[in-house]
Design a protein around this motif. Structure first.
Motif, mmCIF file in Angstrom:
data_model
loop_
_atom_site.group_PDB
_atom_site.id
_atom_site.type_symbol
_atom_site.label_atom_id
_atom_site.label_comp_id
_atom_site.label_asym_id
_atom_site.label_seq_id
_atom_site.Cartn_x
_atom_site.Cartn_y
_atom_site.Cartn_z
ATOM 1 N N SER A 48 -45.619 60.231 -9.517
ATOM 2 C CA SER A 48 -44.675 60.178 -8.488
ATOM 3 C C SER A 48 -43.465 59.185 -8.896
ATOM 4 O O SER A 48 -43.981 58.219 -8.935
ATOM 5 C CB SER A 48 -45.244 60.107 -7.083
ATOM 6 O OG SER A 48 -44.111 59.911 -6.219
ATOM 7 N N ARG A 49 -42.288 59.566 -8.488
ATOM 8 C CA ARG A 49 -41.152 58.390 -8.567
ATOM 9 C C ARG A 49 -41.190 57.815 -7.281
ATOM 10 O O ARG A 49 -40.540 56.694 -7.076
ATOM 11 C CB ARG A 49 -39.913 59.372 -8.545
ATOM 12 C CG ARG A 49 -39.797 60.520 -9.857
ATOM 13 C CD ARG A 49 -39.954 59.383 -11.115
ATOM 14 N NE ARG A 49 -39.457 60.404 -12.234
ATOM 15 C CZ ARG A 49 -39.879 59.876 -13.581
ATOM 16 N NH1 ARG A 49 -40.114 58.739 -13.836
ATOM 17 N NH2 ARG A 49 -39.342 60.637 -14.416
ATOM 18 N N ASP A 50 -41.947 57.943 -6.253
ATOM 19 C CA ASP A 50 -41.973 57.190 -5.023
ATOM 20 C C ASP A 50 -42.501 55.712 -5.199
ATOM 21 O O ASP A 50 -42.422 55.062 -4.229
ATOM 22 C CB ASP A 50 -42.586 57.893 -3.903
ATOM 23 C CG ASP A 50 -41.700 59.250 -3.271
ATOM 24 O OD1 ASP A 50 -40.620 58.958 -3.787
ATOM 25 O OD2 ASP A 50 -42.214 59.731 -2.345
ATOM 26 N N LEU B 223 -40.935 66.536 -1.331
ATOM 27 C CA LEU B 223 -40.995 64.843 -1.509
ATOM 28 C C LEU B 223 -41.462 64.478 -2.563
ATOM 29 O O LEU B 223 -41.029 63.190 -3.045
ATOM 30 C CB LEU B 223 -41.935 64.587 -0.216
ATOM 31 C CG LEU B 223 -41.841 65.032 1.022
ATOM 32 C CD1 LEU B 223 -42.650 64.514 2.080
ATOM 33 C CD2 LEU B 223 -40.391 64.480 1.488
ATOM 34 N N ILE B 224 -41.988 64.844 -3.358
ATOM 35 C CA ILE B 224 -42.255 64.473 -4.915
ATOM 36 C C ILE B 224 -42.643 65.892 -5.648
ATOM 37 O O ILE B 224 -42.804 66.995 -5.254
ATOM 38 C CB ILE B 224 -43.502 63.704 -5.016
ATOM 39 C CG1 ILE B 224 -44.766 64.417 -4.895
ATOM 40 C CG2 ILE B 224 -43.465 62.623 -4.528
ATOM 41 C CD1 ILE B 224 -46.039 63.505 -5.397
ATOM 42 N N ILE B 249 -34.813 63.697 -7.274
ATOM 43 C CA ILE B 249 -35.426 62.613 -6.443
ATOM 44 C C ILE B 249 -35.197 61.429 -6.554
ATOM 45 O O ILE B 249 -35.403 60.545 -5.629
ATOM 46 C CB ILE B 249 -37.002 63.046 -6.973
ATOM 47 C CG1 ILE B 249 -37.690 64.115 -6.511
ATOM 48 C CG2 ILE B 249 -37.929 61.714 -6.791
ATOM 49 C CD1 ILE B 249 -38.313 64.064 -5.230
ATOM 50 N N ARG B 255 -33.555 59.566 -1.671
ATOM 51 C CA ARG B 255 -34.709 58.894 -1.573
ATOM 52 C C ARG B 255 -34.580 58.414 -0.051
ATOM 53 O O ARG B 255 -35.433 58.404 0.769
ATOM 54 C CB ARG B 255 -34.465 57.486 -2.474
ATOM 55 C CG ARG B 255 -35.717 56.448 -2.033
ATOM 56 C CD ARG B 255 -35.784 55.480 -3.108
ATOM 57 N NE ARG B 255 -37.021 54.605 -2.932
ATOM 58 C CZ ARG B 255 -37.938 55.003 -3.282
ATOM 59 N NH1 ARG B 255 -38.309 55.988 -4.016
ATOM 60 N NH2 ARG B 255 -39.124 53.947 -3.009
ATOM 61 N N ARG B 258 -35.857 61.189 2.020
ATOM 62 C CA ARG B 258 -37.292 61.512 1.802
ATOM 63 C C ARG B 258 -38.142 60.219 2.694
ATOM 64 O O ARG B 258 -39.163 60.361 3.360
ATOM 65 C CB ARG B 258 -37.960 61.508 0.521
ATOM 66 C CG ARG B 258 -37.373 62.818 -0.231
ATOM 67 C CD ARG B 258 -37.870 62.906 -1.794
ATOM 68 N NE ARG B 258 -37.146 61.869 -2.557
ATOM 69 C CZ ARG B 258 -37.630 60.932 -3.162
ATOM 70 N NH1 ARG B 258 -39.000 60.548 -2.872
ATOM 71 N NH2 ARG B 258 -37.140 60.010 -4.076
ATOM 72 N N ARG B 262 -40.687 60.875 5.613
ATOM 73 C CA ARG B 262 -41.995 60.405 5.588
ATOM 74 C C ARG B 262 -42.345 59.264 6.730
ATOM 75 O O ARG B 262 -43.432 59.201 7.320
ATOM 76 C CB ARG B 262 -42.339 59.609 4.212
ATOM 77 C CG ARG B 262 -42.597 60.579 3.078
ATOM 78 C CD ARG B 262 -42.803 59.641 1.867
ATOM 79 N NE ARG B 262 -43.372 60.327 0.602
ATOM 80 C CZ ARG B 262 -44.354 60.908 0.488
ATOM 81 N NH1 ARG B 262 -45.425 60.523 1.117
ATOM 82 N NH2 ARG B 262 -44.440 61.433 -0.911
#
Lengths: 246, 358
Positions: A48-50, B223-224, B249, B255, B258, B262
């Motif tokens: 994931s890019r998060d 979200l992903i 993303i 971002r 998201r 979240r």
């Protein structure tokens, strides 16, 4: 010695420099640092890019068929994967000569390295089509590494800089099987006080691995590397790496 | 070393075999035990103009078996390439056809919910707000007397909560967060009209009273994702980031959205966040804020695209049309099933997983 030759030069044959130790075979700088001492790895699996991810790694490698002495190395490392893509890592370990013939007892040394692996292109519908697996993912990247091994023989240090172009192909659904190929080039840098001859070697690394083996962050790779220079033999080894997922 | 090799290989094989034993079996459920069925299909806005084919025809057939308990959720990008244009434009009739074919896929007695996507907002253009309102009107006009609607409506960001049995379905318009042009006017009258109020309302709505309620949040943007919009499939992350597309993303606007969503989930993770946007089928591990992330954006066979398997992936299907089905059981249990259609006449159940154990 010029700065230029310091930066881009100098493979060395360490035991050659030790008078009276002719029975001990020479070890190239590129054999003594992580690029030649440890097995190659596949490019990191996407995530994931998060998040950024921390990981650890254990590697065992043996360089065989190089004459009387095999070289065995074990190392650990810490990796940092940025936004699920490229990965930066440092490595520290120890290498020793099996059946060491050195009269001075210089049969082992520590080794250190830093490596950056960049994923450039992922996806690969063409390769997926060729393999008949829609879920197959190919990744083409580049990697840049620096290696250092102090006191490989006497006061001689080994330093290397390497550049590779790895290609990984991952396939299968439940068991994530990855095969990889890394052609590259390694320069022996002179980081000791003596004059040494400039050296450059080409190498080819390849291997297979299983990613997410039981746990989502656990990968195991078997790697093989051939360096196209003199009697350097073949490197074979195992790598176990763990990426911590949030 | 040779002595070590054999035990190592054997250990790997044993470990691998242990992983294989956990194959998810394809569950067949007693219809009487199912309380609500939610079908997830996204990016279906490019249906074949000649005939109705998979996956919509298969989805309709399944929903028609028990329409009274079926909800079909269209996860945005209901009209390619740029939503409903102004009346009189050359594309107007074809845009109308695209909406109509999806509304007709909702069998009588079933509920249809359309979530707005970026293409429905005039592909992110200045006509976006008006285009989404036109689509809402079209949807209503094609389904007189039936429960088929656009949620959230009127170009509002939402969230809009709907309770059906144990299910709480929360719909969001995520393009509202990313749109670069007008997002409200004098007739908007939205209950939420800023990032903060949307996040606060979402935080409230994902915390329903009653422990047994299943919360599913639906939006267009995932979200992903391991697809194109996740900066995979082609030139990867850091290089795509320079493009700065809010639909991706890695962009800062995406971002921010998201992160806000979240943050609303933290402390009370919904069971699933379902989305489209990438034209693939992905079942992903959600993490701390949400249990599962589902990407079901393979509603148009002509638009299917690549997706890579990520560490968070449970299942990935690329380059094939398909949809997902959530069966919410009476009492306890939510079963996810993924249906994939690689060809015009071939397709099958390819993956199933209990999102809430029975």
């Amino acid at each position: 010695m010029s700065v230029r030759s310091f930066v881009f030069a100098a493979g060395f044959f360490l035991p050659q420099l030790v008078a009276g130790q002719a029975s001990s075979l020479p070890v190239l700088a590129s054999e003594a640092t992580p690029i030649g001492a440890l097995p190659p790895l596949a490019l990191p699996m996407p995530a994931s890019r998060d998040h950024n991810y921390w990981g650890t790694r254990l590697q065992v490698g043996q360089r065989r068929e190089r004459g009387l002495e095999d070289l065995l190395a074990i190392a650990g490392g810490v990796d940092y994967q940025v936004r699920g893509g490229s990965i930066f890592g440092v490595t520290a370990g120890y290498q020793w000569r099996q059946n060491c013939q050195s009269a001075t007892g210089d049969c082992g040394h520590t080794l250190y390295g830093a490596r950056a692996r960049f994923n450039l292109i992922t996806g690969g519908p063409t390769i997926a089509g060729l393999l008949g697996d829609d879920g197959a993912t190919s990744t083409l990247g580049t990697e840049l590494g620096f290696g250092f091994a102090p006191d490989v023989s006497g006061n001689q240090n080994a330093c290397t800089l390497d550049l590779g172009v790895p290609l990984s192909i991952a396939m299968l659904e439940r068991l994530h099987l990855v095969t990889f190929l890394t052609p590259g080039i390694v320069w022996d840098l002179d980081c000791s006080a003596g004059d040494t001859r400039p050296q450059r070697s080409y190498f080819l690394g390849l291997g297979v691995g299983l990613q997410q083996l039981g746990f989502r962050g656990l990968d195991v790779h078997l790697g093989l590397q051939r360096m196209f220079r003199g009697a350097t033999g073949v490197q074979f080894g195992l790598s176990v790496s763990w990426i911590r997922l949030p | 070393m040779h002595g070590l090799t054999r035990p190592l290989v054997c250990a790997l094989a044993l470990w691998a075999a242990t992983g294989c034993r956990n194959q998810v079996t394809l569950e067949e459920l007693e219809p009487a035990e199912i309380e609500t069925t939610v079908f997830l299909v996204g990016d279906a806005g490019e249906p074949d103009p000649r005939q109705v084919g998979p996956p919509l025809d298969s989805l309709t057939a399944q929903a028609a078996a028990a329409p009274e308990r079926s909800i079909i959720l269209f996860l945005g990008d209901n009209v390619y390439p740029a939503g409903i244009p102004a009346e009189g434009a050359a594309e107007w009739a074809d845009a109308r056809r695209r909406v109509e074919s999806q509304v007709r896929a909702v069998p009588p007695g079933a509920q249809g919910i359309f979530v707005p996507g970026n293409h429905d907002w005039s592909d992110g253009g200045p006509f976006g707000l008006y285009s989404i309102r036109l689509q809402e009107r079209f949807i209503s006009s094609f389904a007189p007397g039936r429960s088929v609607r656009l949620l959230p409506g009127n170009g509002c960001p939402g969230p809009v909560a709907m309770d059906v049995g144990r299910l709480r379905l929360v719909s969001l318009d995520t393009q509202w967060w990313l749109h670069s042009f007008i997002v409200r006017d004098s007739v908007s009258n939205c209950p939420t009209n800023s990032f903060a109020t949307v996040t606060a309302a979402l935080r409230t709505q994902v915390r329903p009273t009653g422990d047994a309620r299943i919360v599913v949040v639906a939006a267009h943007h995932p979200l992903i994702t391991g697809g194109v919009h996740g900066s995979y499939c082609g030139v990867t992350g850091p290089f795509r980031r320079f493009g700065g597309r809010s639909q991706d993303i890695m962009s800062s606007a995406n971002r921010r959205m998201r992160d806000s969503l979240r943050s609303a989930f933290s402390g009370r993770p919904p069971l699933a966040f379902v989305a489209g946007h990438d034209h693939s089928l992905q079942v992903l591990r959600g993490g701390e804020d949400v249990d599962y992330l589902l990407v079901s954006g393979a509603g148009s066979p002509s638009r299917v695209s690549c997706a890579v398997r990520m560490r968070e992936s449970y299942y990935v299907s690329a380059r094939s049309a398909g949809f997902m089905r959530l069966d919410i059981m009476k009492g306890k249990g939510v079963l996810l099933r993924v249906f994939r259609y690689p060809g015009r006449s071939t397709g099958a159940l390819v993956y199933s997983r209990w999102l809430e154990p029975r």
